[in-house]
Design a protein around this motif. Structure first.
Motif, PDB file in Angstrom:
ATOM      1  N   LEU A   5       0.808  -1.228   0.000  1.00 33.11           N
ATOM      2  CA  LEU A   5       0.000   0.000   0.000  1.00 33.11           C
ATOM      3  C   LEU A   5       0.836   1.270   0.000  1.00 33.11           C
ATOM      4  CD1 LEU A   5      -3.001  -0.075   2.496  1.00 33.11           C
ATOM      5  CD2 LEU A   5      -3.005  -0.312   0.005  1.00 33.11           C
ATOM      6  N   ALA A   6       1.946   1.217   0.746  1.00 30.92           N
ATOM      7  CA  ALA A   6       2.758   2.440   0.848  1.00 30.92           C
ATOM      8  C   ALA A   6       4.208   2.112   1.166  1.00 30.92           C
ATOM      9  CB  ALA A   6       2.180   3.334   1.947  1.00 30.92           C
ATOM     10  N   LEU A   7       5.088   2.998   0.726  1.00 32.76           N
ATOM     11  CA  LEU A   7       6.514   2.939   1.074  1.00 32.76           C
ATOM     12  C   LEU A   7       6.900   4.296   1.606  1.00 32.76           C
ATOM     13  CD1 LEU A   7       8.549   1.437  -1.937  1.00 32.76           C
ATOM     14  CD2 LEU A   7       7.979   0.330   0.219  1.00 32.76           C
ATOM     15  N   LYS A   8       7.697   4.292   2.677  1.00 27.99           N
ATOM     16  CA  LYS A   8       8.125   5.591   3.207  1.00 27.99           C
ATOM     17  C   LYS A   8       9.561   5.465   3.693  1.00 27.99           C
ATOM     18  CE  LYS A   8       7.554   9.576   5.736  1.00 27.99           C
ATOM     19  NZ  LYS A   8       8.784  10.153   5.211  1.00 27.99           N
ATOM     20  N   ALA A   9      10.458   6.219   3.085  1.00 31.03           N
ATOM     21  CA  ALA A   9      11.861   6.193   3.510  1.00 31.03           C
ATOM     22  C   ALA A   9      12.190   7.443   4.313  1.00 31.03           C
ATOM     23  CB  ALA A   9      12.757   6.101   2.291  1.00 31.03           C
ATOM     24  N   ARG A  10      13.198   7.313   5.161  1.00 30.60           N
ATOM     25  CA  ARG A  10      13.684   8.478   5.917  1.00 30.60           C
ATOM     26  C   ARG A  10      15.191   8.355   6.130  1.00 30.60           C
ATOM     27  NH1 ARG A  10      10.869   5.398   9.748  1.00 30.60           N
ATOM     28  NH2 ARG A  10       9.009   6.631   9.351  1.00 30.60           N
ATOM     29  N   GLU A  11      15.792   9.483   6.492  1.00 29.96           N
ATOM     30  CA  GLU A  11      17.213   9.508   6.812  1.00 29.96           C
ATOM     31  C   GLU A  11      17.362   9.292   8.322  1.00 29.96           C
ATOM     32  OE1 GLU A  11      20.370  12.538   4.981  1.00 29.96           O
ATOM     33  OE2 GLU A  11      19.232  13.457   6.581  1.00 29.96           O
ATOM     34  N   ILE A  12      18.157   8.297   8.715  1.00 26.45           N
ATOM     35  CA  ILE A  12      18.473   8.103  10.136  1.00 26.45           C
ATOM     36  C   ILE A  12      19.991   8.110  10.268  1.00 26.45           C
ATOM     37  CG2 ILE A  12      16.356   6.761  10.602  1.00 26.45           C
ATOM     38  CD1 ILE A  12      18.170   4.215  10.603  1.00 26.45           C
ATOM     39  N   LEU A  13      20.509   7.941  11.495  1.00 31.30           N
ATOM     40  CA  LEU A  13      21.968   7.913  11.670  1.00 31.30           C
ATOM     41  C   LEU A  13      22.440   6.510  12.026  1.00 31.30           C
ATOM     42  CD1 LEU A  13      22.794  11.243  13.591  1.00 31.30           C
ATOM     43  CD2 LEU A  13      22.549  10.832  11.138  1.00 31.30           C
ATOM     44  N   GLU A  22      16.403   4.378   6.110  1.00 27.14           N
ATOM     45  CA  GLU A  22      15.469   3.397   6.686  1.00 27.14           C
ATOM     46  C   GLU A  22      14.182   3.497   5.885  1.00 27.14           C
ATOM     47  OE1 GLU A  22      14.623   2.713  11.124  1.00 27.14           O
ATOM     48  OE2 GLU A  22      13.121   4.213  10.564  1.00 27.14           O
ATOM     49  N   THR A  23      13.621   2.340   5.540  1.00 24.95           N
ATOM     50  CA  THR A  23      12.361   2.363   4.777  1.00 24.95           C
ATOM     51  C   THR A  23      11.296   1.540   5.476  1.00 24.95           C
ATOM     52  OG1 THR A  23      13.350   2.777   2.615  1.00 24.95           O
ATOM     53  CG2 THR A  23      11.269   1.591   2.609  1.00 24.95           C
ATOM     54  N   GLU A  24      10.082   2.097   5.474  1.00 25.90           N
ATOM     55  CA  GLU A  24       8.924   1.389   6.006  1.00 25.90           C
ATOM     56  C   GLU A  24       8.018   0.994   4.862  1.00 25.90           C
ATOM     57  OE1 GLU A  24       8.331   3.632  10.184  1.00 25.90           O
ATOM     58  OE2 GLU A  24       6.578   3.642   8.856  1.00 25.90           O
ATOM     59  N   VAL A  25       7.496  -0.222   4.953  1.00 29.92           N
ATOM     60  CA  VAL A  25       6.541  -0.641   3.938  1.00 29.92           C
ATOM     61  C   VAL A  25       5.232  -0.991   4.636  1.00 29.92           C
ATOM     62  CG1 VAL A  25       7.537  -2.973   3.952  1.00 29.92           C
ATOM     63  CG2 VAL A  25       6.068  -2.322   2.104  1.00 29.92           C
ATOM     64  N   MET A  26       4.135  -0.605   4.035  1.00 32.16           N
ATOM     65  CA  MET A  26       2.828  -0.941   4.595  1.00 32.16           C
ATOM     66  C   MET A  26       2.068  -1.815   3.618  1.00 32.16           C
ATOM     67  SD  MET A  26      -0.433   1.299   5.541  1.00 32.16           S
ATOM     68  CE  MET A  26      -0.523   1.789   7.223  1.00 32.16           C
ATOM     69  N   LEU A  27       1.528  -2.927   4.142  1.00 31.63           N
ATOM     70  CA  LEU A  27       0.736  -3.830   3.313  1.00 31.63           C
ATOM     71  C   LEU A  27      -0.755  -3.557   3.521  1.00 31.63           C
ATOM     72  CD1 LEU A  27       2.666  -7.204   3.813  1.00 31.63           C
ATOM     73  CD2 LEU A  27       3.127  -5.346   2.206  1.00 31.63           C
ATOM     74  N   ILE A  75      10.712   4.587  -6.672  1.00 35.76           N
ATOM     75  CA  ILE A  75      10.452   3.172  -6.358  1.00 35.76           C
ATOM     76  C   ILE A  75       9.002   2.990  -5.905  1.00 35.76           C
ATOM     77  CG2 ILE A  75      11.101   1.200  -4.903  1.00 35.76           C
ATOM     78  CD1 ILE A  75      13.993   2.241  -4.974  1.00 35.76           C
ATOM     79  N   ALA A  76       8.526   3.892  -5.047  1.00 30.37           N
ATOM     80  CA  ALA A  76       7.149   3.769  -4.536  1.00 30.37           C
ATOM     81  C   ALA A  76       6.140   3.718  -5.686  1.00 30.37           C
ATOM     82  CB  ALA A  76       6.840   4.940  -3.598  1.00 30.37           C
ATOM     83  N   GLU A  77       6.304   4.619  -6.612  1.00 38.17           N
ATOM     84  CA  GLU A  77       5.382   4.698  -7.745  1.00 38.17           C
ATOM     85  C   GLU A  77       5.277   3.366  -8.506  1.00 38.17           C
ATOM     86  OE1 GLU A  77       5.789   7.163 -11.787  1.00 38.17           O
ATOM     87  OE2 GLU A  77       6.035   8.365  -9.949  1.00 38.17           O
ATOM     88  N   ASN A  78       6.390   2.656  -8.569  1.00 41.39           N
ATOM     89  CA  ASN A  78       6.424   1.408  -9.341  1.00 41.39           C
ATOM     90  C   ASN A  78       6.072   0.157  -8.539  1.00 41.39           C
ATOM     91  OD1 ASN A  78       7.653   1.813 -12.257  1.00 41.39           O
ATOM     92  ND2 ASN A  78       8.546   3.339 -10.876  1.00 41.39           N
ATOM     93  N   VAL A  79       6.238   0.255  -7.227  1.00 45.79           N
ATOM     94  CA  VAL A  79       6.099  -0.950  -6.396  1.00 45.79           C
ATOM     95  C   VAL A  79       4.729  -1.016  -5.700  1.00 45.79           C
ATOM     96  CG1 VAL A  79       6.990  -1.914  -4.223  1.00 45.79           C
ATOM     97  CG2 VAL A  79       8.563  -1.406  -6.099  1.00 45.79           C
ATOM     98  N   ILE A  80       4.141   0.150  -5.441  1.00 53.49           N
ATOM     99  CA  ILE A  80       2.827   0.165  -4.796  1.00 53.49           C
ATOM    100  C   ILE A  80       1.812  -0.576  -5.673  1.00 53.49           C
ATOM    101  CG2 ILE A  80       0.888   1.693  -4.141  1.00 53.49           C
ATOM    102  CD1 ILE A  80       3.043   3.595  -3.015  1.00 53.49           C
TER     103      ILE A  80
END
Ligand code: PGA
Ligand code: ZN
Length: 428
Positions: A5-13, A22-27, A75-80
């Motif tokens: 359903l969704a992908l969300k990446a962020r910058e962490i240390l 770091e990337t979160e994926v939601m099904l 990537i989100a556009e193609n994988v969702i």
């Protein structure tokens, strides 16, 4: 099921305080899983590209916002909408979207964070532990840990040329006992070094970084620590080194090692001599990444009694491994997910290695996060060895602690790889 359903990446240390992704994926089911990506320092030239912003106004150029955007937009556009169970086709799709040989367009860091988050989410969707999802019902092998207890090379300013001095408690019966042995020897080593007036400050992977004279002195201290902790060197606990030889290979084609200019042949003689004095059974990156002739000679000379591991030479790349197998350039390979950039390609490399009779050692990077994916990967693929630094620093320990949990969960069916993984070298 398992629609993304969704992908969300962020910058962490990471553990060095540098940015990573770091990337979160939601099904569709509501399951959310995340994965983060480590970062090496003594990297191989042929590794897939870790995309950094090079914008000097942020993190001295080390930001990863471009990689983050590549996940959140391209990537989100193609994988969702795809089914998360199709790991192979999703990884392939990302490789095609990138379109380069070394993943430089989207970044191997961006691609890998998605690849791993999707695998984790799918395991959750099935209600399976990740190692079970990766390996199926037959995989229950706990790895021999390679604990890096003395740090040199580019990971510390100890002055030691060899990057890592590793202890491997292969003679134990359980992973839990191996971790205990590693911790006991580690703390014994600290006490002995301190007593002799050395610093016990630590390097990037949690090992000590004392200013010792040379390899021989470092190995003597390790053997002493093993014995004084109540274990038998060479029986309970074996020793390995990672030379990371690129770091002392000169562009004039010689090894600038411990104050002398040495040829590959002289390096091999050096390894032979330390293996005759100490229970050293594993040598990683003993020579530089392009020194194929040297590697062939190293394997020919020492390969029957020593685990000769290629890290920077293979960079977890199935094509480079293929060349190594054809040339008999080593007998083992180090496996780092972020060197190649997808779960599917990593599994492909491990399968090729297995087929050729090579040992595979799953590995962390010197810059790490708390992610424990590799603990599940090593059990799922049943490779029998994991390198995750010293039994110190939480980003290293989380990997080992996760294996304690897995061993407990497997209960009676858990097996410890132990000495069997080194049998072919020990019987010579
Ligand atoms: P790196 O070191 O993560 O800095 O590359 C680990 C290794 O060389 O094995
Ligand atoms: Zn290495």
């Amino acid at each position: 099921m398992g629609e993304i359903l969704a992908l969300k990446a962020r910058e962490i240390l990471d553990s060095r305080g540098y940015p990573t992704i770091e990337t979160e994926v939601m099904l569709e089911s509501g399951i959310i899983a995340k994965a983060s990506v480590p970062s090496g320092k003594s990297t191989g030239k042929h590794e897939s590209v870790e995309l950094r912003d090079n914008d000097k106004s942020r993190f001295n150029g080390k930001g990863v916002l471009k990689a983050v955007n590549n996940v959140n937009e391209i990537i989100a556009e193609n994988v969702i909408g795809l089914n998360s169970e199709d790991q192979g086709s999703i990884d392939r799709l990302m490789i095609d979207l990138d379109g380069t040989d070394n993943k430089e367009k989207l970044g191997a860091n961006a691609i890998l964070s998605v690849s791993l988050a999707i695998a984790r989410a799918t395991a959750d969707e099935y209600g399976l532990p990740l190692y079970r999802y990766i390996g199926g019902i037959s995989e229950n092998l706990l790895p021999v840990p390679q604990f890096n207890i003395l740090n040199g090379g580019e990971h510390a300013d100890s002055g030691l040329n060899i990057q890592e001095f590793l202890i491997m408690p292969a003679g134990m019966h359980k992973f839990t006992d191996a971790l205990r042995a590693g911790s006991e020897v580690y703390h014994k080593l600290a006490a002995i070094l301190k007593q002799d007036g050395f610093s016990i400050s630590i390097g990037d992977e949690g090992g000590f970084a004392p200013r010792l004279k040379d390899t021989e002195e470092a190995l003597s201290y390790i053997v002493k620590a093993i014995s004084e902790a109540g274990y038998v060197p060479g029986t309970d606990i074996l020793i390995g080194i990672d030379s990371a030889a690129n770091s002392f290979f000169n562009e004039k084609n010689y090894y600038d090692f411990e104050g002398k200019k040495r040829s590959a042949k002289e390096m091999i003689e050096f390894y032979e001599s330390i293996a005759s004095m100490f229970p050293v059974i594993s040598i990683e990156d003993g020579l530089a990444e392009e020194d194929w002739d040297g590697w062939i000679e190293l394997e020919k000379t020492l390969g029957s009694s020593i685990q000769i591991i290629g890290d920077d030479i293979y960079v977890t790349n199935p094509n480079r491994l293929k060349k190594g197998i054809e040339l008999s350039a080593s007998n083992s390979i180090l496996i780092k997910l972020n060197q190649i950039g997808t779960l599917t390609e990593t599994i492909d490399t491990v399968n090729k290695a297995k087929h050729a009779g090579f040992n595979s050692i799953v590995s962390h990077r010197s810059g790490e996060t708390a992610d424990t994916f590799i603990s599940h990967l090593v059990v799922g693929l049943g490779t029998g060895q994991l390198k995750s630094g010293a039994p110190c620093r939480v980003e290293r320990l989380e990997k080992y602690n996760e294996l304690l949990r897995i061993e407990e969960e497997l209960g009676e069916s858990a097996r410890y790889a132990g000495l069997s993984i080194f049998e072919k070298f020990l019987k010579e």
